[in-house]
Each structure stands twice: as C-alpha cells, then as structure tokens.
Write a protein that holds these residues in place. Structure first.
Motif, short mmCIF file in Angstrom:
data_model
loop_
_atom_site.label_atom_id
_atom_site.label_comp_id
_atom_site.label_asym_id
_atom_site.label_seq_id
_atom_site.Cartn_x
_atom_site.Cartn_y
_atom_site.Cartn_z
N PHE A 166 53.12 45.13 21.95
CA PHE A 166 52.31 44.83 23.13
C PHE A 166 52.88 43.70 23.99
O PHE A 166 52.25 43.30 24.96
CB PHE A 166 50.89 44.44 22.70
N THR A 167 54.07 43.19 23.66
CA THR A 167 54.55 42.00 24.35
C THR A 167 54.83 42.22 25.83
O THR A 167 54.84 41.26 26.61
CB THR A 167 55.81 41.46 23.66
N GLN A 168 55.06 43.47 26.25
CA GLN A 168 55.27 43.75 27.67
C GLN A 168 53.96 44.05 28.40
O GLN A 168 53.96 44.23 29.62
CB GLN A 168 56.26 44.90 27.84
N MET A 169 52.85 44.08 27.68
CA MET A 169 51.53 44.15 28.31
C MET A 169 51.03 42.72 28.45
O MET A 169 50.13 42.27 27.74
CB MET A 169 50.56 44.99 27.46
N ASN A 170 51.62 41.99 29.38
CA ASN A 170 51.38 40.54 29.46
C ASN A 170 50.90 40.10 30.85
O ASN A 170 51.30 39.05 31.34
CB ASN A 170 52.64 39.78 29.07
N VAL A 171 50.03 40.91 31.45
CA VAL A 171 49.52 40.60 32.79
C VAL A 171 48.11 40.01 32.68
O VAL A 171 47.25 40.58 31.99
CB VAL A 171 49.49 41.86 33.67
N VAL A 172 47.91 38.89 33.36
CA VAL A 172 46.55 38.35 33.51
C VAL A 172 45.90 39.15 34.64
O VAL A 172 46.26 39.00 35.80
CB VAL A 172 46.57 36.85 33.83
N LEU A 173 44.96 40.00 34.31
CA LEU A 173 44.42 40.97 35.26
C LEU A 173 43.43 40.35 36.24
O LEU A 173 43.36 40.75 37.40
CB LEU A 173 43.76 42.12 34.50
N ALA A 174 42.62 39.41 35.76
CA ALA A 174 41.62 38.81 36.64
C ALA A 174 41.15 37.49 36.06
O ALA A 174 40.99 37.36 34.84
CB ALA A 174 40.43 39.75 36.82
N ILE A 175 40.94 36.52 36.95
CA ILE A 175 40.29 35.26 36.59
C ILE A 175 39.07 35.12 37.48
O ILE A 175 39.17 35.16 38.71
CB ILE A 175 41.24 34.06 36.76
N ARG A 176 37.90 35.00 36.87
CA ARG A 176 36.64 34.93 37.62
C ARG A 176 35.96 33.59 37.35
O ARG A 176 35.10 33.49 36.45
CB ARG A 176 35.73 36.08 37.21
N PRO A 177 36.33 32.55 38.10
CA PRO A 177 35.72 31.23 37.85
C PRO A 177 34.21 31.25 37.96
O PRO A 177 33.51 30.56 37.21
CB PRO A 177 36.36 30.35 38.93
N MET A 185 33.06 32.57 34.86
CA MET A 185 33.65 31.85 33.73
C MET A 185 34.27 32.83 32.72
O MET A 185 34.11 32.70 31.50
CB MET A 185 32.62 30.94 33.05
N THR A 186 35.03 33.81 33.24
CA THR A 186 35.72 34.78 32.40
C THR A 186 37.12 35.04 32.94
O THR A 186 37.41 34.80 34.11
CB THR A 186 34.97 36.12 32.31
N ALA A 187 37.95 35.58 32.07
CA ALA A 187 39.27 36.08 32.46
C ALA A 187 39.52 37.38 31.72
O ALA A 187 39.10 37.53 30.57
CB ALA A 187 40.36 35.07 32.12
N THR A 188 40.16 38.33 32.39
CA THR A 188 40.52 39.59 31.77
C THR A 188 42.04 39.68 31.70
O THR A 188 42.73 39.47 32.71
CB THR A 188 39.96 40.79 32.55
N VAL A 189 42.55 39.98 30.52
CA VAL A 189 43.99 39.98 30.30
C VAL A 189 44.41 41.22 29.52
O VAL A 189 43.61 41.80 28.79
CB VAL A 189 44.44 38.72 29.52
N GLN A 190 45.66 41.60 29.70
CA GLN A 190 46.23 42.60 28.81
C GLN A 190 46.46 41.97 27.43
O GLN A 190 46.60 40.75 27.30
CB GLN A 190 47.55 43.13 29.36
N ALA A 191 46.51 42.81 26.42
CA ALA A 191 46.53 42.32 25.04
C ALA A 191 47.75 41.47 24.70
O ALA A 191 47.69 40.61 23.81
CB ALA A 191 46.45 43.50 24.07
#
Length: 485
Positions: free
Chosen positions: A116-127, A130-136
């Motif tokens: 999974f090392t190439q699935m390394n995108v921070v998809l969203a930061i929602r201040p 107070m959450t963030a969605t990331v690839q594994a």
C-alpha cells in the motif's frame, strides 16, 4: 536474517476450504500471475529481493515471503487483486511500513502481498469537522506534515513511522494514548475491501450513528484477516496552546510508576507519560551519546493553556517528590521538547546495541492502572531471577509496558528462556486483569492466549465472524484466530 521463533504450522482453516488446502502453501497459478502482471506491469514483482522484503517484519520470526507482490495505487486496484485471488483461493496479505512485531505480514501459506505504500495521498482535511481522510499508505509523519499550519494534529504515535492503514489494522496506540486514546478511539470510518472483492464504507461522516452494526470497530484491529483497509477517516485534535515536557528520575521503577498512577488517579491531564528503566537509559546514553542519569526515568508532557499547564506540572512535581523523584528537567520550545523525547523514540534500536548480534523478543503487557506497579515489580524480579538482559519501558499512563528480551538467536537455551519469560509475563498480565497485547496485536505470537484471555465462547464468536466474512480463508490466513478450534 537470523531468527529464533519458529512459525507455527498451518492449521485446518475451517469448513469451506478442503482441509488439504488449508494445510499447504496456496500459491497462485501461472494464469493468475500472468493476469496480475498484465494489469500492473512494473508494479507487479516476483523479484527475490522484493519478496524477501515483503515477507520480513520486526518480529522474531524467520522471513516468510509471498509468491508475488503488487503495488497498488487506489481502492479499485485492491478490489481487483482480491477478486482475482479469491477465484483461486489464494491468500492475500496487506503490507504497509513493515514495522509490525508479531508476524502479522508473514505469508505463512504463500499468496499475493498487496503493498500500500503508493496509496499515500491525503484525500481531505476538514478542520471544521476535525477529521482527515487518507489513503491507507499515508504514514503518520506524512499526515502530520499535511496538517502543518492547520492548528490540528493526529494524536496516535506508535513510535515507528507506520502507515495509517496499518495502524488501523492493528489497533495501534502509543505515547499519546493516556490523553487522546488509541487508534480505535480516533478512527471515524474506513473503506474496506471484503474477501469477495467488494468495496465497503463502514460509516458516514457524522460524528455519531446508531445505524446498524459498528463495522468500523470490527475492522479496526482485525489485522487484515476480515478485510483490507484502503482509506481511513481519522479524528483530529486541536494543538494545545502550550506544550511542556519534563524528565524526572526516581530511585526505583515502582516509585516512577507509582508517581504516574497517583497523578492519573488525581485527575491530572497528562498528554504523555513514559517510563524507562535504568538499563534502557544506559542503552540510550550509549546510542545517542548522552549523559542522562542511569536511574528509572519518567518522560512527561502537559498541554493546554498556560495556567492549566502550570497547575498540572506543579501537581505532578509534588507527587513526584513524595515518591522520591529528583529535580524536573523542563522544555517548552519545540526543539527542546524534541531533544527530550527523541531518546524515548530511539529506545528500541538503542536497546539492540546493548548486545550486538542479538535479537529482541518484544513483549506487550497491559493491565489496569491499579495493578500496574505490582505487575511491573513482579516482572523486574522475574528478569533478575532468570538473569535475562531485558530493559523495561512503556506507556505507563495507560497501563502498557514492554520488555525487550535480548538473546543470541543461535542459542536454543536462550531462546527457550526468552519465550518462557514471555509466556509468564502474558499470564501475569492476565492474572492482574490485563491483556496479552496492549497495542502490538495478535499476529502469530499471541494466538494461543486468546482463549485464556477471552474464554472459549468469545473466541468461538471470533471464529464465526472470520468464517462468515472470509469463508475461503484467504485474508492473512493463520493470524489472530484459526477458523476452527
């Protein structure tokens, strides 16, 4: 790589696959390998070096390489690999940073490793949420860098720069747990690939829900045996206005632990509370060229407004004095706090240098905080009575501590002594109302303790869940529970 624990033999994996399938290596056919190579091209590998890398972790087990490695970049690609492997009942093992210590990622029955090392995108930061969605494959440090300047941070810090997916899969925790909780407390939702290759989102973006079963918590800590995590939405925390770190030493390990227990019971809001015994300090001094006093030591951290930090610090100072603690060494600037905490993060590698050429059996006991001092004291006596080289340190604020037993991997008598000590420690923790693993996970090494800890009825429920969600036993087989008793 030298090793000293033997990989347990595969066992009958349940009712769905024929018994002979579960007992032998289940390698992909030439047709399946050709399908994966056509789909992924240069991101498909059967190189000996790549296979060895993906069949080796930080555990005491020998390498167990997969038959092939696929480097994925998105959720659909993971689903494709799982579907292809399910057609042939070929095992699928997830790989993140490779930092696990209980044999989680070893391909004990062969199969295909998904990197999974190439699935390394921070998809969203929602201040605002107070959450963030990331690839594994996003690592803890990558997420921290993405949050720079946002006023928020992700709290789970297991020490190693692990991937968020791997941390969720093992239910990781670390130095901040005493205040902010474990990975289970900080995951809002997951995207998971099932054993049939279907894409499942475990929860909505709402802060709470009563809709159906809690699939997020089911998959969090399942170690890749129920599904493969491809994305995670995690909880963020506001950065404290002031952060202060302190180091203080004590005459005994028990005195240091008692100080933390009393502080927690008094309601002091500790951000971190780490204990290192004198032998660990000696290793750190040699490794990092420091001159810390070689006595049991607490590394503490406080966060909040200035008045709150001052009040907390003074309270702990008084408790420490009553427990025989020395003078506090303080730091508030980021660079100074990093200087105080860096030795703690390097403790594992520093300890290995106490005996060059040795290997380390890492323990992971966790008990109720009321039993912590007794459990650690009994463990220290056990170490001395058996003449083991085993530094003790850990996250004493939440009852979790580790012993790193250094042995010559080629000396069978030392190996047996280390494993016997590990077994005594687990059963000591269970006797005190604790658990066989506070944060490292079950993997291969702790399977045998689950019935002792949870009871046969509870483990039978776990087996039923495994059979229901992975009837072909292709998801990281041989780990956590066997599908049949």
């Amino acid at each position: 790589m030298a090793s000293f624990l033997e990989i347990p033999p595969a066992t009958d994996a349940g009712d769905s696959p024929p018994p002979d399938t579960a007992l032998r290596r289940r390698s992909p056919s030439p047709a399946l390998l050709a399908t994966l190579e056509k789909k992924f091209g240069a991101r498909f590998s059967r190189s000996t070096a790549v296979l060895l890398q993906h069949g080796t972790d930080e555990s005491a087990y020998p390498p167990a390489p997969p038959d092939a490695v696929v480097f994925v970049t998105n959720t659909d690609e993971v689903a494709f690999v799982v579907q292809a492997c399910a057609h042939e009942r070929v095992p699928v093992i997830a790989f993140g940073a490779g930092s696990s210590v209980e044999g989680h990622l070893l391909a004990v029955q062969g199969g295909v490793c998904i990197d999974f090392t190439q699935m390394n995108v921070v998809l969203a930061i929602r201040p605002e949420d107070m959450t963030a969605t990331v690839q594994a494959g996003v690592t803890r440090s990558q997420l921290d860098a993405a949050l720079a300047g946002s006023g928020f941070f992700f709290s789970v810090d297991p020490g190693a720069d692990a991937t968020i997916g791997g941390m969720a899969a093992t239910g990781a925790s670390g130095t901040n747990t005493v205040r902010y909780g474990t990975m289970r407390d900080n995951v809002r939702s997951l995207t998971v690939i099932t054993a049939g290759g279907e894409i499942v989102r475990t929860a909505s973006e709402a802060r709470k829900s009563s809709a159906g079963y809690n699939l997020t918590q089911l998959y969090c800590g399942s170690e890749g045996t129920l599904g493969l995590i491809t994305e995670a939405t995690v909880r963020l925390h506001p950065r404290p206005e002031i952060t202060a770190a302190a180091v203080v030493n004590f005459p005994t390990v028990r005195a240091a632990v008692d100080c933390v227990i009393q502080a927690v019971q008094a309601g002091v809001v500790l951000a971190r509370a780490e204990m290192l015994d004198a032998l660990t300090i000696r290793a750190i001094n040699a490794h990092s060229h420091l001159s810390m006093l070689e006595r049991p030591t607490l590394c503490l951290e406080f966060g909040g407004g200035q008045a709150q930090v001052d009040e907390q610090a003074e309270w702990v100072r008084q408790i420490a004095a009553e427990c025989g603690g020395g003078e506090f060494q303080w730091a508030t600037r980021q660079e100074d706090r990093s200087r105080l905490w860096t030795p703690r993060h390097h403790a594992y590698f520093a300890v290995l240098q106490l005996r060059p050429g040795s290997r380390c059996l890492t323990t992971d006991a966790c008990v109720p905080i009321s039993a912590l001092a007794d459990c650690i004291e009994e463990t220290v006596i056990d170490i001395a009575e058996h003449c083991l080289l085993a530094p003790v340190f850990g996250h004493v604020g939440d009852g979790n501590f580790h012993c790193l037993v250094l042995v010559d991997p080629n000396d069978r008598s030392e190996v047996e002594l280390a494993e016997a000590f590990s077994q005594r420690l687990v059963r000591r923790a269970l006797r005190h109302g604790g658990t066989s693993t506070g944060e490292h996970g079950v993997g291969l090494h702790k399977i045998g303790y689950l019935v002792e800890e949870h009871g046969e009825a509870a483990v039978a429920v776990m087996r039923s869940i495994k059979r229901a969600l992975d009837p072909l036993d292709i998801l990281n087989p041989g780990k956590v529970v066997t599908a049949r008793a």
